[in-house]
Design a protein around this motif. Structure first.
Motif, short mmCIF file in Angstrom:
data_model
loop_
_atom_site.label_atom_id
_atom_site.label_comp_id
_atom_site.label_asym_id
_atom_site.label_seq_id
_atom_site.Cartn_x
_atom_site.Cartn_y
_atom_site.Cartn_z
N GLU A 1 -11.91 -70.05 -29.31
CA GLU A 1 -11.43 -71.38 -29.68
C GLU A 1 -10.42 -71.91 -28.66
O GLU A 1 -10.50 -73.07 -28.24
CB GLU A 1 -10.78 -71.32 -31.06
N THR A 2 -9.46 -71.12 -28.25
CA THR A 2 -8.39 -71.61 -27.39
C THR A 2 -8.65 -71.37 -25.92
O THR A 2 -8.07 -72.03 -25.06
CB THR A 2 -7.07 -70.96 -27.76
N SER B 1 -15.14 -76.67 -21.14
CA SER B 1 -15.29 -75.73 -22.27
C SER B 1 -15.81 -74.39 -21.76
O SER B 1 -16.45 -74.31 -20.70
CB SER B 1 -16.22 -76.31 -23.32
N LEU C 1 -4.43 -69.41 -20.11
CA LEU C 1 -5.73 -70.06 -20.27
C LEU C 1 -6.63 -69.61 -19.15
O LEU C 1 -6.24 -69.55 -17.96
CB LEU C 1 -5.56 -71.59 -20.20
N ASP D 1 -10.30 -65.79 -26.18
CA ASP D 1 -10.38 -66.39 -27.51
C ASP D 1 -11.36 -67.54 -27.41
O ASP D 1 -11.20 -68.44 -26.59
CB ASP D 1 -9.00 -66.89 -27.94
N THR E 1 -7.77 -68.74 -24.35
CA THR E 1 -6.73 -67.90 -23.78
C THR E 1 -7.25 -66.50 -23.56
O THR E 1 -8.18 -66.03 -24.19
CB THR E 1 -5.51 -67.86 -24.73
#
Length: 934
Positions: free
Chosen positions: A44-45, A81, A70, A42, A47
């Motif tokens: 954004e997260t 990031s 994660l 993902d 994961t």
């Protein structure tokens, strides 16, 4: 872009392309079939949405458990990031401990559900290891290259340094050779070096000068080519000997009337071949000087032998000196003239030789004529020897000593001096070679020394006698005396010094440091440094000291108080030592302390005296000591004690009162006896209220002592100073006035109390006396009533009867109670009558009965005591007292009339007044049977 990253991107693009094609396997199927770990993340997260089997295998986690985790936690990436992980290599630790280098490839994509990343993990471990090996190999090769270059540079540096050192050594050798050449050229000795063929390879300037050649003409040549053949032959022989034996050779060699000291030695030349070196020095002058020196030494030895010889008689020593002078100067005639102090002329003391053999110094010297003495003095005015080595030779002695004419070939007249004064003249004759100034000097030295030694010996004898006299004086003194050098070491000591310090002999002190031996500590044991010692400081300062508050230590370690004086010894302004005198100060110090104590204390009571009080009265007058109280006391009954019991009793009264004052007052109070019977107490920081309390305490303590008048034994007055405006002397006078006022107001009470104390003392000493006093009092009153006396006379009788034996207070108990007394005891016993008179006459209350009591032992027949009165000369009251005592003595109180009548009639006319006996018996006869008056 690096190749791995390109491949990673192409793989991702291919997978995406496959996803978009029709009739292709699904995404899950495609990823499951891949051998590389593939994950969908993902965006954004971060994961994990999907992970293939290869991913589960890589991380050893079931595939279904990867979804939802994660991505950063899976690889321990922290909070980085996803975008920053693009094409980044991370290290992942396997369960077996091995490390994997994983290259992360991210490809973003979107669909209707959101934004995502497809992550591909490529194992780059082999490529990373290959890079590491390449780097290590590169570093190793680079290091080897650097070491090789450094080694080459170091080798070049060493070569350059070695080359420079060789050049410096060559320069040094050249300089050394030049320096050696200059050094040897500066030496006046001849020096050279030859090779094994006898050719010169080194020569100095001295050799060149000796041979008359220069160095270039000599180097490489043999000696026979440049020197005289004879000299060359002589030298070659010694050269050959040295080269054959290869040993050092030293010898003397003569050439052209010159003497040389030659030293030849073998050596090894730089080329390794043998060679020889030579030194040769001209010693011609030295040889001559040696000969002269040997002669002088011979003469000096003779002088020393003579000067050091011990001859008892000075004349014998002088005669021997004259003989030696003849021997020194090779003379066959000698005459000695000495200065005659008594006549200021010269006298013929001795001769030597065969001319006048009888004239010896053991005989009396002969005084020369005055003119002859003057003549010789004029010849020697300049103090120099007079030398006559050519005939004709004349001397003034030719007219005095016969036989000298024509016998003198050479003559030297030598004056000698002591302390710049002419001591004598020596005449020596007939040296076959003549005389010179050296002869005169030797003779002057000889006789001046002999004369000085004789004077010195005489002075030593006198000095020794003086020393013995001084030693006798020193040993006769009671004080200890010792001397010290500048280091404080003992140089001498006298007998008293040894005795006081407890040493056996002088050797125990000589050379020892006296401070460390006898003055190392104080009396409390505290060490005294030598620089702090007054005696040692006198050696430094040059100033004498007196020391009277220190101690010296004896040999046994005990100490004693010392009175010490240190006197520095000076010479030309410098301290050369010191003399110390000392004595045992123990007794003197005790006496001084006693004198000081007595100067400030009353000898009887131990209290402060008037001198101390006067000073203390001034010193106490300070503001910080306010309020200041003063108690003034005056003793009551001192005169009575002295009169009755003697001055020792009076002294006891004073000491008892002093004890009471000392114990009743505080430590800060000052108690003084300022007069015979006057005491003063100074009380600093004491108000009048506190002073009154102290006075009351004094009175209570006086009552506790068995002294006359008890609390009234001391009349006391108080004065208090509260401001500095008041004069301290006014306060003292105020206290004194109050004391006298009290003394006056309480006089009667004080006397009564004193009388009571005397009675208590008597009754305490002899209890039966109290009953006797009461009985005699009662009998006297009874008899007085029988005689119809007035009330006034009855009162007198009553008092006289009670106090009649008060004088017995001065007697011992045994004397009072003894009935059978010897004559001497009886005389002592009779003293109580006069004592009673003195006691009763002291007090106003009993003064009227004193004469009555004085006569109460008088008898009618005149055989009584003390005065031997008889009949009517005895006062009436005294006669009645006599009868009252007889009444008591004979036990008539309860007797019958007949008994009374019989006894009294027997005593009438002897002890008792017969008239009074008649009156008493008549009255008794008229009374009832009880014998009491009606």
């Amino acid at each position: 872009m690096p190749k791995p990253r390109v491949l990673l991107t192409l793989c991702l693009l291919f997978l995406l392309a496959q996803l978009s094609a029709a009739n292709l396997p699904s995404f899950e199927e495609a990823t499951q079939a891949s051998i590389h770990p593939i994950l969908v993340l993902d965006a954004e997260t971060g994961t994990i949405i999907h992970a293939n089997a290869a991913t589960a295998k890589l991380f050893s986690v079931p595939q279904e458990r990867l979804n939802g985790r994660l991505f950063s936690s899976l690889l321990s990436l922290g909070n980085q990031s996803l975008a920053s992980l693009q094409a980044k290599t991370v290290i992942h630790a396997q369960p077996d401990g091995s490390l994997l280098h994983l290259l992360i490839g991210l490809q973003p994509f979107q669909n209707e559900d959101g934004s995502y990343y497809m992550a591909l993990l490529l194992d780059q471990t082999q490529q990373a290891n290959l890079v590491i090996r390449n780097r290590i190999l590169t570093i190793a090769l680079s290091t080897l290259l650097v070491i090789t270059l450094l080694f080459l540079l170091f080798f070049l540096f060493l070569q350059l340094k070695l080359t420079k050192q060789v050049q410096q050594q060559q320069q040094q050798q050249e300089y050394t050779v030049q320096l050696l050449q200059r050094f040897l050229d500066a030496d006046d000795r001849i020096s050279y070096v030859k090779d094994d063929d006898g050719r010169f390879i080194f020569v100095n300037a001295a050799l060149a000068a000796f041979l008359g050649k220069n160095n270039e003409q000599l180097l490489g040549k043999r000696l026979d080519e440049v020197a005289h053949p004879d000299f060359a032959a002589m030298t070659t022989l010694s050269d050959q000997k040295v080269m054959e034996t290869m040993r050092l050779l030293t010898f003397e060699s003569a050439w052209n009337q010159q003497v040389y000291q030659v030293t030849k030695f073998p050596l090894i030349l730089p080329d390794g071949k043998p060679g020889m070196g030579t030194f040769a020095q001209d010693i011609t002058e030295a040889k001559k000087q040696d000969e002269t020196l040997n002669l002088s030494l011979k003469r000096s030895a003779m002088l020393v032998d003579l000067l050091s010889s011990s001859i008892a008689h000075p004349q014998v020593q002088m005669h021997k000196a004259l003989d030696k002078a003849c021997e020194l100067t090779q003379s066959n005639l000698g005459i000695l003239l000495l200065n005659d102090k008594s006549s200021s002329g010269l006298m013929l003391a001795a001769t030597s030789g065969n001319l006048v053999p009888s004239c010896r110094l053991e005989e009396h010297p002969q005084v020369l004529d005055a003119s002859l003495s003057v003549s010789f003095r004029q010849l020697t005015d300049d103090g120099k020897p007079l030398i006559q080595n050519q005939k004709p030779i004349t001397t003034a002695m030719q007219t005095y000593i016969h036989g000298l004419e024509g016998t003198l070939n050479t003559l030297i007249t030598v004056p000698f001096f002591v302390d710049e004064q002419l001591a004598g003249i020596v005449l020596l004759a007939n040296n076959p070679y003549g005389y010179d100034e050296g002869d005169g000097y030797q003779v002057q030295l000889l006789f001046a020394g002999i004369h000085t030694s004789i004077q010195k010996a005489q002075k030593e004898v006198e000095l020794e006698a003086s020393k013995q006299s001084l030693r006798l004086i020193l040993d006769s003194t009671a004080e200890g005396i010792y001397g010290m050098d500048t280091k404080g070491n003992c140089t001498f000591c006298n007998a008293s010094c040894l005795s006081i310090l407890g040493f056996d002999n002088e050797a125990e002190l000589l050379g020892r440091n006296m401070h460390r031996l006898i003055h190392h500590s104080t009396r409390t044991g505290k060490p005294i440094e030598e620089e702090d010692c007054p005696i040692s400081r006198a050696l430094v300062d040059g100033i004498g000291v007196v020391m009277d508050d220190e101690v010296f230590f004896r040999k046994d370690g005990s100490s004693f108080d010392v009175l010490c004086h240190a006197y520095p010894q000076m010479r030309e302004g410098n301290v050369i030592g010191s003399v110390v005198t000392f004595s045992d100060n123990t007794e003197r110090k005790a006496n001084l302390a006693k004198i000081e104590y007595l100067s400030l204390h009353d000898q009887l009571t131990g209290l402060y005296n008037r001198a101390f009080f006067d000073d203390a009265l001034v010193k106490i007058n300070r503001k910080e000591l306010l309020p200041i109280s003063i108690i003034v006391g005056d003793v009551n009954g001192l005169k009575l004690s002295n009169d009755i019991f003697g001055h020792s009793a009076g002294d006891g009264l004073l000491t008892d009162i002093a004890d009471v004052l000392s114990n009743s007052c505080r430590k800060s109070d000052i108690v003084s006896r300022i007069g015979g019977d006057e005491f003063v107490v100074l009380l600093p920081n004491t108000s009048e209220v506190i002073a009154v309390q102290i006075v009351e305490r004094i009175r209570r303590d006086l009552d506790g002592k068995e002294i006359l008048a008890g609390s009234r034994a001391l009349a006391l007055g108080i004065g208090t100073k509260t401001t500095m405006k008041e004069r301290i002397h006014d306060v003292f006078e105020q206290a004194e006035d109050r004391m006298y006022r009290e003394k006056t107001l309480t006089k009667t009470e004080t006397q009564r109390q004193q009388l009571e104390v005397l009675l208590r003392m008597l009754f305490g000493k002899a209890p039966s006396e109290e009953h006797h006093a009461q009985q005699v009092q009662n009998h006297a009153v009874f008899i007085g009533k029988l005689l119809n006396l007035s009330n006034e006379d009855l009162n007198l009788l009553s008092k006289a009867g009670y106090y009649h034996d008060i004088g017995k207070v001065v007697l011992d108990r045994a004397l009072i109670e003894t009935k059978q007394r010897s004559p001497s005891m009886q005389r002592a016993y009779q003293d109580h009558v006069s004592a009673a008179f003195r006691i009763l006459n002291t007090f106003e209350e009993t003064m009227d009965i004193a004469p009555l009591v004085l006569n109460h032992h008088e008898r009618w027949d005149g055989k009584g005591y003390l005065r031997g009165l008889k009949a009517e000369d005895i006062p009436l009251i005294s006669r009645i007292l006599r009868i009252a005592e007889l009444w008591e003595r004979e036990g008539l109180e309860n007797a019958t009339f007949e008994t009374r009548n019989e006894i009294l009639r027997n005593l009438a006319g002897t002890e008792a007044d017969p008239n009074l006996v008649d009156q008493i018996l008549r009255r008794l006869a008229s009374h009832d049977e009880t014998g009491k008056p009606s």
